[in-house]
Write a protein that holds these residues in place. Structure first.
Motif, PDB file in Angstrom:
ATOM      1  N   LEU A 131       8.747  32.263  37.196  1.00 30.49           N
ATOM      2  CA  LEU A 131       7.507  33.023  37.011  1.00 30.49           C
ATOM      3  C   LEU A 131       7.205  33.883  38.235  1.00 30.49           C
ATOM      4  O   LEU A 131       6.741  35.020  38.107  1.00 30.49           O
ATOM      5  N   LYS A 132       7.516  33.353  39.417  1.00 31.23           N
ATOM      6  CA  LYS A 132       7.346  34.152  40.642  1.00 31.23           C
ATOM      7  C   LYS A 132       8.291  35.354  40.630  1.00 31.23           C
ATOM      8  O   LYS A 132       7.902  36.467  41.008  1.00 31.23           O
ATOM      9  N   ALA A 133       9.522  35.143  40.190  1.00 30.71           N
ATOM     10  CA  ALA A 133      10.499  36.243  40.122  1.00 30.71           C
ATOM     11  C   ALA A 133      10.059  37.288  39.097  1.00 30.71           C
ATOM     12  O   ALA A 133      10.183  38.495  39.339  1.00 30.71           O
ATOM     13  N   ILE A 134       9.540  36.836  37.959  1.00 27.58           N
ATOM     14  CA  ILE A 134       9.060  37.766  36.930  1.00 27.58           C
ATOM     15  C   ILE A 134       7.858  38.549  37.449  1.00 27.58           C
ATOM     16  O   ILE A 134       7.751  39.760  37.226  1.00 27.58           O
ATOM     17  N   THR A 135       6.968  37.868  38.185  1.00 32.47           N
ATOM     18  CA  THR A 135       5.810  38.552  38.783  1.00 32.47           C
ATOM     19  C   THR A 135       6.275  39.603  39.788  1.00 32.47           C
ATOM     20  O   THR A 135       5.779  40.733  39.786  1.00 32.47           O
ATOM     21  N   GLY A 136       7.258  39.238  40.619  1.00 39.77           N
ATOM     22  CA  GLY A 136       7.808  40.201  41.577  1.00 39.77           C
ATOM     23  C   GLY A 136       8.435  41.395  40.886  1.00 39.77           C
ATOM     24  O   GLY A 136       8.212  42.551  41.282  1.00 39.77           O
ATOM     25  N   LEU A 137       9.220  41.132  39.838  1.00 44.17           N
ATOM     26  CA  LEU A 137       9.837  42.218  39.066  1.00 44.17           C
ATOM     27  C   LEU A 137       8.773  43.101  38.426  1.00 44.17           C
ATOM     28  O   LEU A 137       8.906  44.332  38.412  1.00 44.17           O
TER      29      LEU A 137
ATOM     30  N   ILE B 168       5.804  48.199  38.274  1.00 42.79           N
ATOM     31  CA  ILE B 168       4.561  48.982  38.328  1.00 42.79           C
ATOM     32  C   ILE B 168       4.717  50.127  39.316  1.00 42.79           C
ATOM     33  O   ILE B 168       4.388  51.279  39.007  1.00 42.79           O
ATOM     34  N   PHE B 169       5.228  49.840  40.509  1.00 42.93           N
ATOM     35  CA  PHE B 169       5.366  50.878  41.532  1.00 42.93           C
ATOM     36  C   PHE B 169       6.378  51.953  41.127  1.00 42.93           C
ATOM     37  O   PHE B 169       6.130  53.146  41.309  1.00 42.93           O
TER      38      PHE B 169
ATOM     39  N   GLY C 139       7.190  52.616  38.022  1.00 39.20           N
ATOM     40  CA  GLY C 139       6.549  53.293  36.891  1.00 39.20           C
ATOM     41  C   GLY C 139       5.548  54.339  37.349  1.00 39.20           C
ATOM     42  O   GLY C 139       5.479  55.432  36.787  1.00 39.20           O
ATOM     43  N   ILE C 140       4.779  54.029  38.395  1.00 40.71           N
ATOM     44  CA  ILE C 140       3.811  54.996  38.940  1.00 40.71           C
ATOM     45  C   ILE C 140       4.544  56.219  39.478  1.00 40.71           C
ATOM     46  O   ILE C 140       4.107  57.359  39.275  1.00 40.71           O
ATOM     47  N   TYR C 141       5.666  56.002  40.145  1.00 46.17           N
ATOM     48  CA  TYR C 141       6.458  57.128  40.662  1.00 46.17           C
ATOM     49  C   TYR C 141       6.858  58.071  39.518  1.00 46.17           C
ATOM     50  O   TYR C 141       6.680  59.295  39.611  1.00 46.17           O
ATOM     51  N   TYR C 142       7.388  57.507  38.439  1.00 54.12           N
ATOM     52  CA  TYR C 142       7.806  58.349  37.311  1.00 54.12           C
ATOM     53  C   TYR C 142       6.607  58.911  36.543  1.00 54.12           C
ATOM     54  O   TYR C 142       6.687  60.011  36.004  1.00 54.12           O
ATOM     55  N   PHE C 143       5.508  58.178  36.517  1.00 52.34           N
ATOM     56  CA  PHE C 143       4.278  58.677  35.890  1.00 52.34           C
ATOM     57  C   PHE C 143       3.830  59.977  36.566  1.00 52.34           C
ATOM     58  O   PHE C 143       3.426  60.928  35.898  1.00 52.34           O
ATOM     59  N   LEU C 144       3.920  60.033  37.881  1.00 57.65           N
ATOM     60  CA  LEU C 144       3.500  61.221  38.625  1.00 57.65           C
ATOM     61  C   LEU C 144       4.385  62.428  38.333  1.00 57.65           C
ATOM     62  O   LEU C 144       3.976  63.569  38.581  1.00 57.65           O
TER      63      LEU C 144
END
Length: 196
Positions: free
Chosen positions: A73-79, A84-85, A87-92
C-alpha cells in the motif's frame, strides 16, 4: 516465482493495467480518426488513470487509519503521488479547452469517491448511477480529450465513436458489476440488481 507473483500482484493492485487500457484507447481514438498521436494527451491519460483509480480504490482505507499501511500500500501510494506529478506535467501541455474537460473528469472522479456534502452519500453510492459515471469518465478521457486537444471538428463520426466507446466500456464494467453483485448494497440498484 514468488517474486514474480508479488510484482504481478502489485501491477494489478496499483491499476497499471487499467492505465495501459486507457492509454491504448486514447491511441485507438487517434488511429480511428486518422489524427496524429499526441503523447502529452496519452501520457496524461495514463498517469491520471493510475492516480485516479488508486484514489477511488484506496481512499476509504487510507482515511480509516485503523490498519498500518503494508509495504504494498505504501508502494502504491508512492506510485500514485509520482503519477500525480507526472500527470500535472502533461496536463500543462494540453490545450486550454482540453484542460477544462480534464478538470471536469477529475471533479467527477473526486465526487465519485467523496460525498458532495457532509453526511451525504458519494456519487458511487447513488442508486443506478455507478456504471454510468465511470463510463462517462472513460469517454471523456479516451475520446473527448484526444479529439478536443487536436482541434478535430465534432461531427456524426464522433457521435458514433462515443456511442461505440460507451458500449465497450459499459460492457467491460458490467463484468465487474456482476462480480460485485453479491457484495453490493441492494439500494445501489446496479444493472445486475435491476435485471438479474
Amino acid at each position: 516465482m514468488k517474486s514474480f507473483k508479488q510484482i504481478f500482484d502489485f501491477y494489478l493492485d496499483s491499476s497499471i493495467h487499467v492505465a495501459f487500457s486507457c492509454f491504448a484507447l486514447v491511441n485507438c481514438t487517434y488511429l480511428i480518426l486518422n489524427i496524429s498521436i499526441n503523447y502529452s494527451v496519452a501520457l496524461f491519460a495514463f498517469f491520471g488513470t493510475i492516480a485516479g483509480y488508486n484514489f477511488v480504490k484506496f481512499d476509504a482505507l487510507a482515511r480509516s487509519k485503523k490498519n498500518k499501511m503494508s509495504w504494498k500500500l505504501k508502494a502504491i501510494t508512492g506510485l500514485s503521488f509520482f503519477s500525480i506529478f507526472i500527470g500535472i506535467y502533461y496536463f500543462l501541455e494540453l490545450q486550454k479547452i482540453t484542460k477544462i474537460i480534464a478538470a471536469l473528469v477529475l471533479i467527477l472522479t473526486i465526487l465519485y469517491t467523496l460525498p458532495f456534502f457532509p453526511n451525504k452519500k458519494n456519487a458511487r453510492n447513488w442508486a443506478g448511477f455507478k456504471i454510468y459515471i465511470v463510463t462517462i469518465c472513460w469517454i471523456g478521457v479516451t475520446v473527448l480529450l484526444p479529439i478536443i486537444n487536436s482541434g478535430y471538428r465534432i461531427n456524426l463520426e464522433i457521435g458514433i465513436l462515443i456511442f461505440q466507446r460507451f458500449l465497450l466500456i459499459f460492457s467491460l464494467i458490467l463484468i465487474f458489476e456482476i462480480k460485485d453483485f453479491i457484495n453490493d448494497d441492494p439500494h445501489l440498484k446496479t444493472v445486475p440488481q435491476q435485471i438479474g
